[in-house]
Enzyme design. Structure first.
Site, PDB file in Angstrom:
ATOM      1  N   VAL A 140       1.163   4.852   5.101  1.00  0.00           N
ATOM      2  CA  VAL A 140       0.637   3.826   6.011  1.00  0.00           C
ATOM      3  C   VAL A 140       1.712   2.790   6.313  1.00  0.00           C
ATOM      4  O   VAL A 140       1.835   2.310   7.451  1.00  0.00           O
ATOM      5  CB  VAL A 140      -0.614   3.162   5.408  1.00  0.00           C
ATOM      6  CG1 VAL A 140      -1.095   2.014   6.292  1.00  0.00           C
ATOM      7  CG2 VAL A 140      -1.724   4.189   5.233  1.00  0.00           C
ATOM      8  N   GLY A 141       2.511   2.441   5.309  1.00  0.00           N
ATOM      9  CA  GLY A 141       3.575   1.468   5.525  1.00  0.00           C
ATOM     10  C   GLY A 141       4.563   1.935   6.580  1.00  0.00           C
ATOM     11  O   GLY A 141       5.048   1.137   7.391  1.00  0.00           O
ATOM     12  N   GLY A 173       0.818  -1.202   0.000  1.00  0.00           N
ATOM     13  CA  GLY A 173       0.000   0.000   0.000  1.00  0.00           C
ATOM     14  C   GLY A 173       0.849   1.248   0.000  1.00  0.00           C
ATOM     15  O   GLY A 173       1.994   1.247  -0.482  1.00  0.00           O
ATOM     16  N   SER A 174       0.316   2.316   0.561  1.00  0.00           N
ATOM     17  CA  SER A 174       0.983   3.609   0.508  1.00  0.00           C
ATOM     18  C   SER A 174       2.196   3.655   1.429  1.00  0.00           C
ATOM     19  O   SER A 174       2.255   2.969   2.459  1.00  0.00           O
ATOM     20  CB  SER A 174       0.009   4.718   0.911  1.00  0.00           C
ATOM     21  OG  SER A 174      -0.260   4.691   2.299  1.00  0.00           O
ATOM     22  N   THR A 175       3.149   4.494   1.061  1.00  0.00           N
ATOM     23  CA  THR A 175       4.336   4.678   1.886  1.00  0.00           C
ATOM     24  C   THR A 175       3.962   5.253   3.247  1.00  0.00           C
ATOM     25  O   THR A 175       4.541   4.878   4.278  1.00  0.00           O
ATOM     26  CB  THR A 175       5.339   5.591   1.165  1.00  0.00           C
ATOM     27  OG1 THR A 175       5.780   4.927  -0.033  1.00  0.00           O
ATOM     28  CG2 THR A 175       6.545   5.898   2.027  1.00  0.00           C
ATOM     29  N   GLU A 190       5.620  -3.549   0.656  1.00  0.00           N
ATOM     30  CA  GLU A 190       5.792  -3.064  -0.725  1.00  0.00           C
ATOM     31  C   GLU A 190       4.966  -1.801  -0.829  1.00  0.00           C
ATOM     32  O   GLU A 190       3.744  -1.828  -0.719  1.00  0.00           O
ATOM     33  CB  GLU A 190       5.344  -4.110  -1.744  1.00  0.00           C
ATOM     34  CG  GLU A 190       5.840  -3.778  -3.143  1.00  0.00           C
ATOM     35  CD  GLU A 190       4.750  -3.277  -4.065  1.00  0.00           C
ATOM     36  OE1 GLU A 190       4.809  -2.077  -4.426  1.00  0.00           O
ATOM     37  OE2 GLU A 190       3.854  -4.058  -4.406  1.00  0.00           O
TER      38      GLU A 190
END
Length: 499
Positions: free
Chosen positions: A248-249, A244-246, A266
């Site tokens: 949230v990651g 997902g998004s950077t 990823e």
């Protein structure tokens, strides 16, 4: 088999909603709560889905925990048989998966077919992983000692998947973990709960996977954090798998570090295509167009930055703009659709603001540049500078920038001027030169004479920096990510102790 294309009605009772899949059973959320899943093209209600509560997530984790020992104890051939059966069933049902991807996520027919083509490959790779070597015999400095490095399943895997390639990226998040003897709970995106989770639950159930091995909990946007927190903090969950998004990651990665829990990531990308002066111009244009506009640019590997040698810059730009102007936003129900809808209003507004800000700062729009809700035109920007957000941030929409490179070194420097490091490509007639340049680009994947958008399930898929890193997606990387390693030594011959 469920009719996943049967659209829910606005007045549907909660009992008619798409249910959670926990411990082999279809069950409503506690309290019969639901959320709406909309068709991004028409805005119509596509489905109502169960909105899982904390109690539902706990039940799914408990089911996965209980099922894991028996699943891991199955002989490899027995585990493999379930994946082969799932691949067979998927091939029979592929048309419905394609149609749901189109209706639920705005995928064009070509994109949906491409995504579906990866699924049987991944399932068969998973089947083969059940008998892959996962241990080693290591030498010892001590006479008579045997060192074994052995691996066992990590246990329960919590999976959070995105909406852009919901079917394949959800599958990739857990399928190799299952093959290695783990069990899983999948939380698909609220924008793709059907294609990203529930259809796979039905597929795996029909393939005969034992109850509790694979569970799906769906939530609306407001419930996503609750699921993430549960996966991080519940000691019964041993590993997280997130695509997902950077943004949230980064949150999940930090939380997992504090909980001493491994996570596979990823995230986003700011992916460059380097077009050298000896490149086949027409081929370079085709690769740039595909890389930039496949699925409306809503792909982590999309080509956001096209870096072109000065000698051919003007000719490339002219051809690239001409081709792009031929493709207008189209309803994805049309098989010729290339530029379909943006997934939701939030993302459309973000793209619009990013392009408008770049224009205000001096960027020039060579093609497109405007929203036609729910679409955004295929957009090419030039005169973009490193001070602009559009130079540094992932666009995740049908827009790309074209910049001029004065030299090969200049092109490499611009390609590496990013916090991301996911995918890149080099287009050249000199294959050896392309390979040497590929080794100097700071990206986890570099493709010579191909697009940035490329994946093969058996290959190591990963990025650097803000693109994730810390592990490799694919069968070989899954062994590292989803098994725990132990060193077991045996002293077969007594040896002299120092005291």
């Amino acid at each position: 088999m469920f009719d996943w294309l049967e659209t829910s009605k606005d007045n549907a009772a909660p009992s008619e909603a798409r249910k959670l899949f926990i411990n082999g059973e279809w069950t409503p959320a506690a309290g019969d709560t639901t959320f709406d899943d909309h068709n991004p093209t028409t805005g119509d209600l596509f489905a109502q889905c169960a909105d899982a509560s904390q109690a539902d997530v706990d039940a799914a984790i408990a089911a996965a925990k209980a099922a894991q020992p028996a699943w891991a104890a199955l002989p490899p051939a027995a585990r493999a048989s379930f994946f082969y059966k799932a691949a067979e069933l998927f091939t029979e049902r592929q048309e419905q998966f394609v149609q749901v991807l189109i209706a639920e996520t705005g995928s064009g027919f070509g994109k949906a077919m491409f995504e579906c083509s990866l699924v049987p490959l991944a399932l068969r790779e998973a089947a083969g992983l059940t008998t892959r070597e996962i241990g080693e015999i290591l030498p010892s400095q001590v006479p008579g000692k045997v060192n074994r490095a052995v691996r066992a399943p990590a246990g329960v895997v919590g999976v959070i998947s995105p909406w852009n390639f919901p079917l394949y990226l959800s599958l990739r998040g857990f399928v190799y973990a299952l093959a290695l003897g783990n069990t899983a709970i999948l939380k698909p995106s609220e924008d793709s709960p059907v294609s990203g989770g529930l259809m796979m639950a039905e597929l795996f159930a029909d393939a005969g996977f034992p109850a509790g091995v694979f569970n799906v909990v769906t939530t609306g946007r407001d419930g996503a954090a609750m699921v993430g927190d549960s996966f991080v903090n519940d000691k019964r969950v041993n590993v997280l798998s997130f695509t997902g998004s950077t943004h949230v990651g980064k949150i999940l990665n930090t939380a997992c570090a504090q909980a001493f829990k491994p996570i596979m990531l990823e995230l986003g990308g700011k992916n460059p295509i380097l077009v050298l002066e000896d490149a086949d111009l027409d081929r370079a244009v085709d690769l740039a167009f595909f890389g930039a506009f496949m699925h409306q640019g809503q792909i982590c590997m999309s080509a956001d930055k096209i870096i072109v040698a000065d000698k051919i810059y003007d000719a490339f730009l002219e051809k690239f703009v001409a081709k792009t102007k031929n493709f207008v936003p189209t309803n994805p129900q049309e098989q010729t659709c290339v530029i379909g809808p943006i997934i939701n209003d939030r993302q459309l507004q973000r793209i619009t603001a990013l392009i408008a800000e770049a224009q205000e700062q001096g960027a020039k729009v060579q093609s497109g540049g405007a929203a036609q809700a729910p679409f955004f035109e295929a957009t090419i920007l030039t005169d973009v500078t490193p001070e602009m957000r559009v130079w540094n941030e992932e666009i995740f929409g049908p827009a790309t920038i074209v910049v001029r490179a004065e030299s090969v070194q200049d092109a490499i420097d611009m390609a590496n001027d990013t916090p991301y490091g996911l995918s890149a490509s080099v287009v050249t007639s000199d294959i050896a030169m392309g390979e040497m340049i590929a080794e100097r680009i700071n990206a986890g994947m570099v493709h010579v004479n191909d697009s940035t958008v490329h994946d093969e399930p058996h290959c190591p898929f990963s990025g650097f920096g803000a693109s994730g890193g810390g592990g490799k997606w694919g069968p070989k990387g899954a062994i590292q990510a989803f098994t725990k390693q132990r060193w077991i030594s045996t002293q077969r011959v007594p040896h002299q102790l120092p005291f």
